[in-house]
Design a protein around this motif. Structure first.
Motif, mmCIF file in Angstrom:
data_model
loop_
_atom_site.group_PDB
_atom_site.id
_atom_site.type_symbol
_atom_site.label_atom_id
_atom_site.label_comp_id
_atom_site.label_asym_id
_atom_site.label_seq_id
_atom_site.Cartn_x
_atom_site.Cartn_y
_atom_site.Cartn_z
ATOM 1 N N LEU A 1 -4.564 0.388 -5.525
ATOM 2 C CA LEU A 1 -4.558 0.968 -4.200
ATOM 3 C C LEU A 1 -5.546 1.217 -3.424
ATOM 4 N N GLU B 1 -3.981 3.411 -9.176
ATOM 5 C CA GLU B 1 -4.835 3.919 -8.239
ATOM 6 C C GLU B 1 -5.834 2.844 -8.093
ATOM 7 N N ARG C 1 1.897 6.384 -7.166
ATOM 8 C CA ARG C 1 0.664 7.262 -7.396
ATOM 9 C C ARG C 1 1.059 8.817 -7.441
ATOM 10 N N ARG C 2 1.715 9.202 -6.293
ATOM 11 C CA ARG C 2 2.097 10.579 -6.281
ATOM 12 C C ARG C 2 3.071 11.062 -7.281
ATOM 13 N N GLU D 1 0.952 -1.259 -0.032
ATOM 14 C CA GLU D 1 0.064 0.042 -0.055
ATOM 15 C C GLU D 1 0.855 1.203 -0.038
ATOM 16 N N ARG E 1 -7.195 -0.457 0.036
ATOM 17 C CA ARG E 1 -7.618 0.506 1.094
ATOM 18 C C ARG E 1 -9.080 -0.207 1.392
ATOM 19 N N ASP F 1 1.124 3.820 -3.145
ATOM 20 C CA ASP F 1 0.664 5.318 -2.680
ATOM 21 C C ASP F 1 1.951 6.252 -3.027
#
Length: 549
Positions: free
Chosen positions: A303, A300, A214-215, A207, A307, A211
């Motif tokens: 991810l 995304e 993705r950023r 995870e 979550r 993340d």
């Protein structure tokens, strides 16, 4: 062994110090002289239930101190250790009764609760009398008494071990059944959840990695255009091209510049190197920022799936893997549940069979010991003029437990053909005293850690029977300290230490005194017990004969 007793301001005793000896200690005196008060004082310091108000009239408080010798293997040491009280070869018990009724106890100068005091005293002193409600008359303790007489600790230990194993097997089976029932109730959820988790197959740390990716991809879309412009500005169409033109022009003029352009040309060469490094770094950054928009979408999507699943199950994303493993274990237990229950049922059956075998062996040993106990009692009762009485140890089926499957009860029939029953319901007062004495003699062989007290256990008997009682008390005292309160001269004559209790009145105040008797004084006291208030020569001669044995 009780070594000494110090009494201050208790009931009608103002001050009394007594030193007891080993063997048989006898206390005699006229009726009402205060012999029972002496036992009340001893019971008070031992923490026994008794009178609420003990302080002597006019005194602020009453106090009793008892000193015991404590051998190294004495069971009281374990109680003291557990209570955190220092242990030595001497044990001092002290208890105070204030005028307002408050009672305070000390053991070896440490404050002690009533519970601890009673636990210690239970291993020090044993009281027997016609109201022997805490000892031999209590049927609940008869099984333990028979086992102690039999001495089959190994068989008893095997039964306790078997009972423990059976209980453990039963608990495991019950727990497995409960767990299986709970798992069956959530079977549909478990199978769906495991399928969903297996399909996603989240990894620890994934995870956080997703993340970050993705950023990075989101940021790359915004800065890549500027980086590309910068790369173009540094290249042949930009700074690199302009610098090469300048280098070419300067190189052409250098031959005619008398060396004035050498330093600028060297600096320009260094600038070419720095510019190349800058262009290479920008190009690498540009390559790194180059991504497929579909990769961002896939990142995304995974991810958000991780979550969402974590929120659904109420765990952290990194815990999904271990959570899934736990669900798989529950499913495995469910799938193998019936087989596991069968195994545990077999274990319980095996443990039960082992317990039954050990309990049967113990029951057989108890039956044999009961016969020996009854024979021993018959041998004791005959000299006590109860040869027609029948003592019987009865064994019956009881509830299985760690002590086996037997119930044990001591019964008596005082006359041939009469129905047998419990000791305290069949025997008269005098008979009960003799039964208890005989039983104690048989059961107490080798019990040298207790001080045994017999309170007028010879009441209602005389002559040859009283002599038999005295002889048995003396024999019992060979292996233990015995204190006996008696009105029988035959019993008193058997004492190794003889105390006389007397009451006196001075200035309107009644007090009780106890003192140890010398040999000559013993003759007079036993003579008084024979003849009454007026001691005759015949009584004194009879007393001397009794003392000679």
């Amino acid at each position: 062994m009780l070594r000494s007793l110090d009494i201050r301001d208790i009931l009608i005793i103002e001050r009394l110090e007594l030193d007891f000896g080993p063997g048989l200690n006898v206390l005699t005196g006229e009726t009402g002289a205060g012999k029972s008060i002496l036992l009340d004082c001893l019971g008070f310091v031992l923490g026994w239930r008794g009178r609420a108000e003990l302080a002597r009239r006019g005194a602020d408080q009453g106090e009793v101190t008892a000193v015991f010798d404590l051998p190294r293997d004495h069971p009281a040491r374990a109680v003291l250790d557990e209570a955190g009280i220092p242990v030595s070869d001497e044990l001092i018990l002290r208890r105070v009764n204030a005028r307002d009724g408050r009672k305070t106890a000390w053991i070896n100068d440490r404050r002690a609760s009533g519970d601890v005091l009673r636990q210690v005293s239970a291993s020090l002193v044993e009281l027997h009398g016609q109201q022997d409600d805490g000892g031999l008359l209590n049927e609940r303790g008869h099984r333990a008494l028979l086992d102690a007489f039999a001495g089959h600790d190994d068989l008893l230990g095997a039964v306790r071990t078997g009972w423990k194993a059976r209980a453990q097997a039963a608990r495991k089976l019950e727990a497995a059944r409960i767990a299986l029932a709970e798992v069956k109730q959530e079977e549909e959820f478990l199978r769906h959840a495991v399928t969903e988790l297996d399909a996603l197959d989240p990894k620890p740390g994934e995870e956080a990695e997703l993340d970050a990716q993705r950023r990075l991809m989101q940021g790359a879309a915004k800065i890549r255009e500027d980086v590309a412009r910068a790369f173009s500005a540094l290249g042949p169409e930009g700074a690199e091209g302009a610098m090469r033109d300048a280098d070419r022009w300067l190189q052409g003029a250098a031959d005619r510049a008398e060396g004035r352009l050498d330093a600028p040309l060297e600096a320009l060469e260094r600038a070419f190197l720095e510019l190349g490094e800058a262009a290479q770094g920008v190009e690498e950054a540009l390559d790194a920022l180059d991504f497929d928009p579909r990769a961002l979408e896939a990142c995304e999507e995974r991810l958000f799936a991780i979550r969402a699943l974590a929120r659904k199950h109420g765990v952290l994303p990194d815990e999904l893997g271990s959570f899934a493993e736990g669900l798989r274990e529950k499913l495995a237990a469910l799938d193998a549940g019936e087989e596991g229950i069968g195994t545990l049922e077999a274990d319980l059956k095996s443990a039960g069979a082992a317990y039954d075998k050990a309990a049967a062996a113990l029951s057989a040993a108890r039956q044999e010991a009961a016969i020996r106990l009854d024979e021993a009692m018959a041998g004791e009762l005959a000299p006590l003029k109860m040869e027609r009485a029948v003592f019987e140890t009865r064994l019956s089926a009881g509830e299985p437990g760690p002590e086996g499957t037997d119930s044990v009860a001591f019964t008596v029939a005082t006359n041939p053909g009469a129905p047998a029953g419990p000791l305290n319901k069949i025997a008269s007062g005098g008979e009960l005293s003799r039964f208890l004495l005989a039983l104690k003699v048989v059961l107490s062989r080798g019990a040298d850690t207790l001080t045994m007290i017999f309170d007028e256990i010879d009441r209602g008997v005389g002559g040859a029977t009283a002599d038999a009682v005295g002889r048995r008390l003396a024999r019992l005292a060979e292996g233990a300290q015995v204190l006996v309160v008696t009105h029988s001269p035959q019993v008193a004559a058997r004492g190794a230490t003889h105390f006389r209790v007397a009451k006196s009145v001075s200035e309107g105040m009644t007090t009780s005194e106890v003192r140890a008797l010398a040999e000559a004084e013993r003759t007079d006291e036993i003579a008084r017990m024979i003849s009454g208030a007026e001691v005759t020569a015949a009584a004194r001669a009879a007393a001397q004969d009794l003392l000679k044995g």
